[in-house]
Design a protein around this motif. Structure first.
Motif, PDB file in Angstrom:
ATOM      1  N   THR A  40      11.405  11.582  -2.905  1.00  0.00           N
ATOM      2  CA  THR A  40      10.951  10.207  -3.079  1.00  0.00           C
ATOM      3  C   THR A  40      11.103   9.512  -1.732  1.00  0.00           C
ATOM      4  OG1 THR A  40      12.987   8.976  -3.605  1.00  0.00           O
ATOM      5  CG2 THR A  40      12.007  10.273  -5.391  1.00  0.00           C
ATOM      6  N   GLU A  41      10.631   8.273  -1.631  1.00  0.00           N
ATOM      7  CA  GLU A  41      10.716   7.565  -0.358  1.00  0.00           C
ATOM      8  C   GLU A  41      12.139   7.107  -0.051  1.00  0.00           C
ATOM      9  OE1 GLU A  41      10.150   4.256  -3.291  1.00  0.00           O
ATOM     10  OE2 GLU A  41       9.693   6.375  -3.113  1.00  0.00           O
ATOM     11  N   THR A  42      13.047   7.171  -1.028  1.00  0.00           N
ATOM     12  CA  THR A  42      14.435   6.779  -0.785  1.00  0.00           C
ATOM     13  C   THR A  42      15.262   8.016  -0.447  1.00  0.00           C
ATOM     14  OG1 THR A  42      14.906   6.878  -3.177  1.00  0.00           O
ATOM     15  CG2 THR A  42      14.283   4.741  -2.245  1.00  0.00           C
ATOM     16  N   PRO A 103      10.831   1.117  -3.493  1.00  0.00           N
ATOM     17  CA  PRO A 103      12.251   1.452  -3.627  1.00  0.00           C
ATOM     18  C   PRO A 103      13.074   0.430  -4.410  1.00  0.00           C
ATOM     19  CG  PRO A 103      11.843   0.532  -1.467  1.00  0.00           C
ATOM     20  CD  PRO A 103      10.507   0.606  -2.141  1.00  0.00           C
ATOM     21  N   SER A 132       7.112   5.714  -4.412  1.00  0.00           N
ATOM     22  CA  SER A 132       5.862   5.654  -3.658  1.00  0.00           C
ATOM     23  C   SER A 132       5.574   6.907  -2.847  1.00  0.00           C
ATOM     24  CB  SER A 132       5.885   4.443  -2.717  1.00  0.00           C
ATOM     25  OG  SER A 132       6.926   4.560  -1.760  1.00  0.00           O
ATOM     26  N   HIS A 133       6.523   7.840  -2.764  1.00  0.00           N
ATOM     27  CA  HIS A 133       6.313   9.050  -1.968  1.00  0.00           C
ATOM     28  C   HIS A 133       5.071   9.792  -2.485  1.00  0.00           C
ATOM     29  CE1 HIS A 133       6.999  12.962  -0.141  1.00  0.00           C
ATOM     30  NE2 HIS A 133       7.969  12.438   0.591  1.00  0.00           N
ATOM     31  N   THR A 161      18.415  13.411   2.110  1.00  0.00           N
ATOM     32  CA  THR A 161      17.144  12.854   2.558  1.00  0.00           C
ATOM     33  C   THR A 161      16.215  13.924   3.111  1.00  0.00           C
ATOM     34  OG1 THR A 161      18.086  12.359   4.740  1.00  0.00           O
ATOM     35  CG2 THR A 161      18.157  10.604   3.079  1.00  0.00           C
ATOM     36  N   SER A 183      12.825  11.719   3.686  1.00  0.00           N
ATOM     37  CA  SER A 183      12.607  10.456   2.992  1.00  0.00           C
ATOM     38  C   SER A 183      12.523   9.307   3.998  1.00  0.00           C
ATOM     39  CB  SER A 183      13.743  10.190   2.006  1.00  0.00           C
ATOM     40  OG  SER A 183      13.849  11.250   1.073  1.00  0.00           O
ATOM     41  N   GLU A 184      11.561   8.414   3.786  1.00  0.00           N
ATOM     42  CA  GLU A 184      11.300   7.342   4.743  1.00  0.00           C
ATOM     43  C   GLU A 184      12.407   6.291   4.746  1.00  0.00           C
ATOM     44  OE1 GLU A 184       8.003   3.801   5.553  1.00  0.00           O
ATOM     45  OE2 GLU A 184       7.647   5.335   4.038  1.00  0.00           O
ATOM     46  N   GLU A 185      12.795   5.809   3.550  1.00  0.00           N
ATOM     47  CA  GLU A 185      13.775   4.721   3.477  1.00  0.00           C
ATOM     48  C   GLU A 185      15.171   5.196   3.838  1.00  0.00           C
ATOM     49  OE1 GLU A 185      13.160   1.596   3.021  1.00  0.00           O
ATOM     50  OE2 GLU A 185      11.049   1.729   2.501  1.00  0.00           O
ATOM     51  N   HIS A 298      17.579   4.799   7.564  1.00  0.00           N
ATOM     52  CA  HIS A 298      16.872   6.079   7.614  1.00  0.00           C
ATOM     53  C   HIS A 298      17.782   7.218   8.069  1.00  0.00           C
ATOM     54  CE1 HIS A 298      13.342   8.686   8.126  1.00  0.00           C
ATOM     55  NE2 HIS A 298      13.871   9.055   9.285  1.00  0.00           N
TER      56      HIS A 298
END
Length: 348
Positions: A40-42, A103, A132-133, A161, A183-185, A298
Motif C-alpha cells: 500500500t502507499e503507507t 492514507p 491508493s497504491h 515499507t 511504499s511512498e508515505e 518515507h
C-alpha cells in the motif's frame, strides 16, 4: 510453509497478461483463506479475507499479534462498506470523498453478521481504508473482498515499507508476498474515530488534524484516547521498535563529548545536522532538514530495519522533531521506537 513471490516491481502496465494471471492466483488464495502481504502507499499489509475467522486467526498467529488489537479492513470502493458498516454520516462521506483513495482509515459503527468477530478485536466498530497504491488497488479490485491487513511484520518490530522487510520477517510464515516498489508515505495511515462527534484521531499519520479541519472546521477533538482497550492499531502495545537500543536526541547543535568512544554508535539526523555527528560515529541521514517531514516519514522504517542488520552498531540516537501538526505522526512512531527515551543534545 513455502511463501510464494509475485513480482509487480514494474508497475507501468498493471494489466499486462502476466500481472493479470498473478492477480487471479492471488484472488484465489485470498478466497481460500490464505495470507498474502500486499503493498500500500503507507506500509506493506498482511492481507486476509475479513469474513473468514480462520484466516484472521492466522494473521494474529503469523505476526504474534495480541488478539485485542483490532485490524483495519481494506476495500476497493465505498459500495463494499454497505455490508459491514452503519450510520455513515454526510460529514464522514465528505472526508472520504476528499481523502480516498489515500492514507486515512475511518473507524465506523460495525454492522454485525458479515465480517468475522475476530477482525474487530471484540469492538462494535471497525476501521476501514481505501489505499491508493496502484498494485494494491488492482488486487483489491479483482478480489473485491474486504481484506483485513495489519502491517506485514512481526508484532512490535518496525513496520515494513519494502519487499525485503516483509520477506525477512514473514518468509515461511505466510502464503505469499507481492513484490512492488517501496511504499511512498512510509508511515501507517491516520486513523480517525468517527463513532462520535467531534471526531478523534486515534493514530496520527500523514493526513493531519489541520488537513481534516480545512475540510470540516472544528471537527476534531484533542482529548486523549484510552489505550487500555485499543480502537486502532498502535495504541496500546509496543510498536515500531528495532532491536538496537534507540534514544531520541533533542536540540543537538554541536558535536558531543569527543573523548567518549562513539565507534559503535549511529546518529540518525537530518542531512544538515551531519556536522554534529562525532567523527567516529556512523551518520545515517533521516531527511534533508528539520522541515523535510515527508522525507523523514518515507525513510524512518527503512532506517530502523537497517540498524538491526548492521552488527557494528550497538546503539543509536535519532533526531527529535519539535511537535506540531506536521510532525505529530513521525514523533508518535519515533517515541514508540525509542520506548519514550529522550536526551538533550547538550548532555551527550
Amino acid at each position: 510453509m513455502d511463501t510464494k513471490i509475485w513480482d509487480f516491481s514494474n508497475q507501468n502496465d498493471i494489466n499486462n497478461n502476466v500481472n493479470v494471471a498473478h492477480i487471479n492466483e492471488i484472488a484465489s488464495i485470498y478466497n481460500e483463506g490464505g495470507l498474502i502481504a500486499l503493498p500500500t502507499e503507507t506500509v506493506y499489509g498482511l492481507g486476509a479475507d475479513a469474513r473468514n475467522d480462520e484466516a484472521i486467526k492466522k494473521i494474529y498467529e503469523a505476526k504474534g499479534r495480541p488478539s485485542d488489537n483490532p485490524l483495519i479492513v481494506h476495500i476497493y470502493d465505498m459500495d463494499q462498506m454497505k455490508q459491514f458498516t452503519t450510520n455513515l454520516t454526510e460529514n464522514v462521506k465528505i472526508l472520504m470523498k476528499h481523502f480516498w483513495p489515500g492514507p486515512i482509515s475511518f473507524i465506523l459503527p460495525l454492522k454485525e453478521g458479515y465480517l468475522c468477530d475476530r477482525v474487530s478485536g471484540g469492538l462494535g466498530s471497525i476501521a476501514v481504508r481505501m489505499p491508493s497504491h496502484p498494485v494494491g488497488r488492482a488486487i483489491l479490485k479483482q478480489v473485491y473482498l474486504p481484506i483485513a491487513a495489519p502491517s506485514a511484520n512481526l508484532s512490535g518490530r518496525p513496520s515494513p515499507t519494502t519487499f525485503d522487510h516483509v520477506f525477512n520477517d514473514l518468509n515461511g510464515r505466510i502464503d505469499g508476498i507481492i513484490k512492488a516498489e517501496q511504499s511512498e508515505e512510509g508511515l501507517e495511515s491516520t486513523v480517525l474515530d468517527c463513532t462520535q462527534y467531534p471526531y478523534r484521531i486515534a493514530r496520527p499519520g500523514s493526513v493531519t488534524k489541520q488537513m481534516i479541519e480545512q475540510i470540516l472546521p472544528g471537527s476534531i477533538e484533542d482529548k486523549a484516547l484510552n489505550t487500555e482497550k485499543p480502537i486502532a492499531p498502535g495504541m496500546k502495545y509496543k510498536h515500531y521498535s528495532p532491536d538496537t537500543p534507540l534514544t531520541i536526541v533533542r536540540h543537538l547543535e554541536r558535536q558531543p563529548n569527543t573523548e567518549k568512544d562513539w565507534t559503535r554508535t549511529a546518529f540518525i539526523l537530518p542531512k544538515d545536522h551531519e556536522t554534529c555527528v562525532p567523527n567516529q560515529a556512523k551518520f545515517i541521514p533521516l531527511c534533508n532538514n528539520k522541515n523535510d517531514i515527508k522525507g523523514a516519514n518515507h525513510n524512518l522504517y527503512k532506517i530502523l530495519h537497517e540498524l538491526d542488520k548492521n552488527e557494528d552498531i550497538q546503539n543509536a540516537y535519532i533526531y527529535g522533531f519539535d511537535i506540531n501538526d506536521q510532525t505529530t505522526a513521525i514523533m508518535n512512531r519515533i517515541m514508540k521506537a525509542a520506548n519514550q527515551t529522550i536526551v538533550e543534545g547538550e548532555t551527550l
